[in-house]
Motif scaffolding. Sequence first.
Motif, mmCIF file in Angstrom:
data_model
loop_
_atom_site.group_PDB
_atom_site.id
_atom_site.type_symbol
_atom_site.label_atom_id
_atom_site.label_comp_id
_atom_site.label_asym_id
_atom_site.label_seq_id
_atom_site.Cartn_x
_atom_site.Cartn_y
_atom_site.Cartn_z
ATOM 1 N N UNK A 1 39.137 44.884 46.864
ATOM 2 C CA UNK A 1 39.389 43.450 47.048
ATOM 3 C C UNK A 1 40.726 43.136 46.395
ATOM 4 N N UNK A 2 41.313 42.018 46.785
ATOM 5 C CA UNK A 2 42.596 41.683 46.175
ATOM 6 C C UNK A 2 42.373 41.242 44.744
ATOM 7 N N UNK A 3 43.016 41.924 43.824
ATOM 8 C CA UNK A 3 42.730 41.653 42.423
ATOM 9 C C UNK A 3 43.343 40.323 41.983
ATOM 10 N N UNK A 4 42.719 39.745 40.960
ATOM 11 C CA UNK A 4 43.262 38.525 40.385
ATOM 12 C C UNK A 4 44.089 38.887 39.157
ATOM 13 N N UNK A 5 44.835 37.936 38.634
ATOM 14 C CA UNK A 5 45.639 38.211 37.445
ATOM 15 C C UNK A 5 45.454 37.112 36.424
ATOM 16 N N UNK A 6 45.297 37.518 35.181
ATOM 17 C CA UNK A 6 45.119 36.520 34.130
ATOM 18 C C UNK A 6 46.463 35.922 33.728
ATOM 19 N N UNK B 1 39.669 45.384 33.843
ATOM 20 C CA UNK B 1 38.522 45.591 34.720
ATOM 21 C C UNK B 1 38.147 44.324 35.472
ATOM 22 N N UNK C 1 38.848 49.162 43.462
ATOM 23 C CA UNK C 1 38.057 48.123 44.120
ATOM 24 C C UNK C 1 38.814 47.574 45.327
ATOM 25 N N UNK D 1 37.375 51.637 35.379
ATOM 26 C CA UNK D 1 37.441 50.182 35.256
ATOM 27 C C UNK D 1 37.812 49.528 36.594
ATOM 28 N N UNK D 2 37.520 50.230 37.664
ATOM 29 C CA UNK D 2 37.563 49.588 38.970
ATOM 30 C C UNK D 2 38.923 49.479 39.631
ATOM 31 N N UNK D 3 39.849 50.395 39.316
ATOM 32 C CA UNK D 3 41.173 50.300 39.928
ATOM 33 C C UNK D 3 41.108 50.354 41.449
ATOM 34 N N UNK E 1 37.517 34.781 33.726
ATOM 35 C CA UNK E 1 38.187 35.848 32.999
ATOM 36 C C UNK E 1 38.587 35.377 31.604
ATOM 37 N N UNK F 1 40.118 41.872 36.277
ATOM 38 C CA UNK F 1 41.133 41.624 37.308
ATOM 39 C C UNK F 1 40.845 42.458 38.546
ATOM 40 N N UNK F 2 40.459 43.713 38.309
ATOM 41 C CA UNK F 2 40.158 44.580 39.452
ATOM 42 C C UNK F 2 38.948 44.091 40.224
ATOM 43 N N UNK F 3 37.980 43.493 39.496
ATOM 44 C CA UNK F 3 36.801 42.964 40.162
ATOM 45 C C UNK F 3 37.100 41.636 40.847
ATOM 46 N N UNK F 4 38.327 41.149 40.674
ATOM 47 C CA UNK F 4 38.756 39.886 41.276
ATOM 48 C C UNK F 4 37.934 38.700 40.768
ATOM 49 N N UNK F 5 37.617 38.703 39.475
ATOM 50 C CA UNK F 5 36.957 37.537 38.891
ATOM 51 C C UNK F 5 37.917 36.362 38.914
ATOM 52 N N UNK F 6 37.399 35.144 39.106
ATOM 53 C CA UNK F 6 38.276 33.976 39.035
ATOM 54 C C UNK F 6 38.853 33.819 37.627
ATOM 55 N N UNK F 7 40.053 33.280 37.559
ATOM 56 C CA UNK F 7 40.764 33.244 36.281
ATOM 57 C C UNK F 7 40.006 32.500 35.166
#
Lengths: 243, 195, 500
Positions: free
Chosen positions: A209-214, C108, A207, A203-205, C119, C110-116
Motif C-alpha cells: 500500500x502507499x505508505x504514509x509519512x509522519x 513500521x 507492504x 517492519x513491513x517494507x 501514528x 508508515x509502511x502499514x500506511x497508518x493515518x498520521x
Amino acid sequence: MEQLQAVVENRTGFCLDPRTKLLLMAVVATAEFLYSHTAFMIAVAMIPFVLLLTNRQYKTATVFFCLFAAGLFVQAIQNSVQFPMIVNMLVVLLVGLVLRLFPAFVMGAYIIKSTTASECITALGRMHIGRQITIPLSVLFRFIPTMQEESAAIKDAMRMREVQFGTKKFWQNPAALIEYRFIPLMISVVKIGDDLSAAALTRGLDTPVRRTNITKVGFTGWDLLAVLIAGTALLSTYFFSPW
Amino acid sequence: MENTNKLTGKDLINVGIYSAMTLVIFFVVGLLTALPVVYPFLFVIWPIVCGIPMMLYYTKIKKFGMLTITGIIGGIFFYLIGYGWIGLLGWVLGGILSDVVLKIGGYQKFKVTVLSYACFCLGIMGCPANLWFAGEAYWENIHTSMGDQYANTLQSLMPSWMMYLGFALLFVGGILGALLGHKMLKKHFERAGIV
Amino acid sequence: MIELKDVSFTYESGETENNLSHINLAIQDGETILLCGESGCGKTTLTRLINGLIPHYYGGKLTGQVLLDGKELKDYPLYQIGQRVGSVFQNPRTQFYNVDTTSEIVFGCENMALPVPEMRKRLEETAHSLKLEKLLNRSLFALSGGEKQKIACASADAIHPDIFVLDEPSSNLDISTIEDLIGVIRHWRSEKKTVIVAEHRLYYLVPYADRIIYMKHGEISKEFTRQQFQLLSPETLQGMGLRALDPFNLPPEAKPKAKPPTLHIKEFRFSYDKHGPLIVDIPDLTLPQGEIIGIIGNNGAGKSTFARCLCGLDKRALGELELNGHSYRAKQRCHISYMVMQDVNHQLFTEDVLDELLLSMDGEDEKENTEWANQILSSLDLAAKIKLHPMSLSGGEKQRVAIGSAIASNKEILVFDEPTSGLDYFHMVEVSDNLNRLKDMGKSLFLITHDPELIYKCCTYLLFIQENKVLWHRPMDDEAIKLLRAFFSHEKGANIINAS
C-alpha cells in the motif's frame, strides 16, 4: 561527502517545502544556459544567497558573495583593461565558472544543509514518485554516514598496521592501499545491508500500500512568498534589463 | 524467496546500498585527485575504481531496472548538489543504456556485464559536460561582448573532440574497471563468502 | 499461541551450524521465553522461524509446521507477519533504516500506511512507556549503542504486535543499558505480550523468564522453569556453555605479579578542539608491564578515547608514554601499540590468513618471515586456516588472526575493545586464554570490557576512569574487588532508580 541532514537544528520561522527548493533549484540550473544580462545573473544569484542567509549559513553566503562580486567586477573592467592573452582566457573561464555555475552549487549547499532526509523522501512521495526511487534513496542517505564511520575505523586499523601513504609498505605496492581501504569497507557495508534488509522487511517494507509519512511537509505562505519574489525578480530582469 | 520480475524491497535496498557505495567511492576519488593536473586522468580512474563496487553489484542484479534506478539516484544526487540538468541526464541515460544492454545480452555472461558497465560509465560524462554546456552558453556571451576572434581562440583550447575523447576514455576505463572488479570479486568477495 | 511441529531447517548456504532438527515447541500467549545455548546451537534460527525471516528472507530446506494461532506462517507474506511479530536484532548499528529517531520509531507504522494522527499517538505512547522522550528528533548516528537499541525496541513496539522476538539484544550493550532493556521487557510483560529472547547473557533475563529453553546442535535439549534453572550450579552452567547467573560476584582467577616492571604515562591530554573540554586528562600514571589491565568506568567516561590516545590513533593527543627507557609521543606510539577492535572485520585486509601476518612484518627475508608467521599461527590454533580468506572465518578466528598480526609486528602494547561481546561461555574462555597467552609472552594488555566474567577470569590489574580522569588503579587484590563490585552494583542500580 555531501549528505542530507538527519535533523535540522535551530530551524527559524522561515522554511520552505522541499518541492519549492527543487523548483528554485530547477530555475537556477536552467538559468545556467540562458544568455543573459548582468541584472539577470544578479537576480539568479540572489536566490541561493538569500536562502543561505535564512538558514544561517553565513560563512558560505559570505564566500559566495565575495566571489560573485569579484566575478562581476572583473567582467565589468574586462573591456577596459588589457591582460595578456593567457591570463585573459583564464580570467574569462574563471569568471564564467563563478557567475554561471556557482549559484547552482551554492543552492545545492543550501538544500543539503536545510533539508532532512525524511523531508526529502516525504516530498518525493507527495510528488508521486514511487518506492522504486524512494527506497534506494533512503538507503543511500542512511549509508553515506555509515560508510564514513566504517571508513574511519578502517583508516585507524591501517595506521596501526603501518599501511598508509608514504610508509615503506606503501611504496612496495601502492595499488594495494586502495584494495586495503575499499575491500573491508565494502564487505562491511554488504553485511550491514543484509541485516538492514531483514530488519526493514520485518517492519513491513514490502507492504503493497502507499505508505504514509509522519514528517510534515507542506506549502506555507513562505513558499508562495519565495516563489513570487524570485519569479518577479527573474522575469523583470530577464525581459526589462536596466543595463 | 519469491521469484518475480518486479523489484522487491530487498532488491531496492540493494540498489540503495550499491548506489551509495559507488557514489561515495566516486566522490572520494574525485576529492583525492583534486589537483587540476590529474583532471583528464579522472576519466579513466573513476570507471576503474568504481568497477570494484559495481562488479559486486552486478552479482546481485537479476532484474531489469536496477541499474536505471542507480542512474536516477546518481543523477538526483548530483542534481541536488548543483550539477544541473546535464548532470542528471547523463547519469540517467547511462543507467538506462547499461540496463538495456544487460537485458538484451543476458544476466549471466561476463562479456555482457563488461559492456553494460562500460555503457554505465559513459553517463559519468554528465558531470563535466554540465560545465561544458554552460560554457557553450557563455561563449555566445563572449562572442557578442569580446568579438569572434577572441572567442574562437578560446574555444580552440577546449575543442569538441575532447568530448568524444572523454567518452572514449570513460568507455575504456569502464572495461578496465570491470576487469579489475572481476579480479577483486574472485580474489576477495567470493573467497570471503559474501557473493 | 505459537506452535512449532517437528520443524527442521538447513540453510541453503550449506553451513553446518545453526541448523535446526525436529523442533517441537508450543509458546502460550503472554509467556516470556528465554532461548539459550552455545553459539551455533540454532537459537537465532529459531527466532527467524517465528518472525518469518525463514523462509521469506533466508532460504533453505524447511520441513514441519510453524503455526501462529493455528495458521501456517509460511503462507503469509513478511509484511503481514510483521504486524503480529515485532523483531529486535543483535547489532544496534545495522538494523536501523532511517537517519533520525522519530522516523525510525514509526517506520513500521508508515509502511502499514497508518493515518498520521494515529501514528503521532502511537509515537507518544511508545516514547512514554519506553521512556525515550529525550531521544526523539535526534540523529541516530549521534546515539550510543544502548540508545540505538532502545529505538529499535520502540520501533517494534509502535507496530503493536502481540509477540516480540529479540535476537541477542544485549550483545553490544553495557551493564547500565542492559537495565534499560530490562525495563522494556518488563513493560511488554505487563502488557501481556509474548516475549521470546535468544540470549547469551542470562543474568538479566532469567528473573523474568517463564521458561528457559536450552538448545544444543539444533535441537531442544532441555526445558526449565525459572525456579529449576536458578538452582543450577555455576559448574553445570559452564558445562552447558552458558554464562553465569551472577557474573558480578565471582572469584578472581588471575594473580598479579609481585614486582612487575612499569610503564609511565605522562601528561596525557586530549580534546577535540583547542579550547574544548578535555576528554582525556591524565597527568601522571604508573602502570605495571606484562599484565592484563582492565579499564572500567561508566559509559562516556573516556575509556575508548584513552585507548585511542594510548595507541596513538589521534595525532592531536598530547603526552608521552615511557616504556623500557624510551619515550613515545602519539605518532610513535602507533609503532608499539595495537588495538583489537570490537568489530574485527575492520582490521583484516588481505586475501589469506598467512598474507595477513606477512603484511605486519618487514619484507626483508621472506622465507624467515613465513616460517615465523607459521609458528605464530600454529600457536593460535590457526595452522589449518592459513590459505583461507580472513573474512570467511568465524568471529573468534578473525580475532585470533588480528592478534596474530599484532604479534607479528612486535607490538608491545595491545588494547582489546570489548573482545567478548556476544560470546558464549566457551568462546569467552577461549578469548581469555588468548589474552593469557599474550601476557605470558610479556606483552602489556589493556582490556576495555563490560563483561564481568572476563574481568574476573583474566584481569590482574584494574584502572577505573571517571569523568575523563583516572579515579583509582590497583592490582587485583581484595580492595580492588570490593571497588569493582561497588561499581557493578552502582551500574545496575543507577538505572533501576531512573526507570521507576
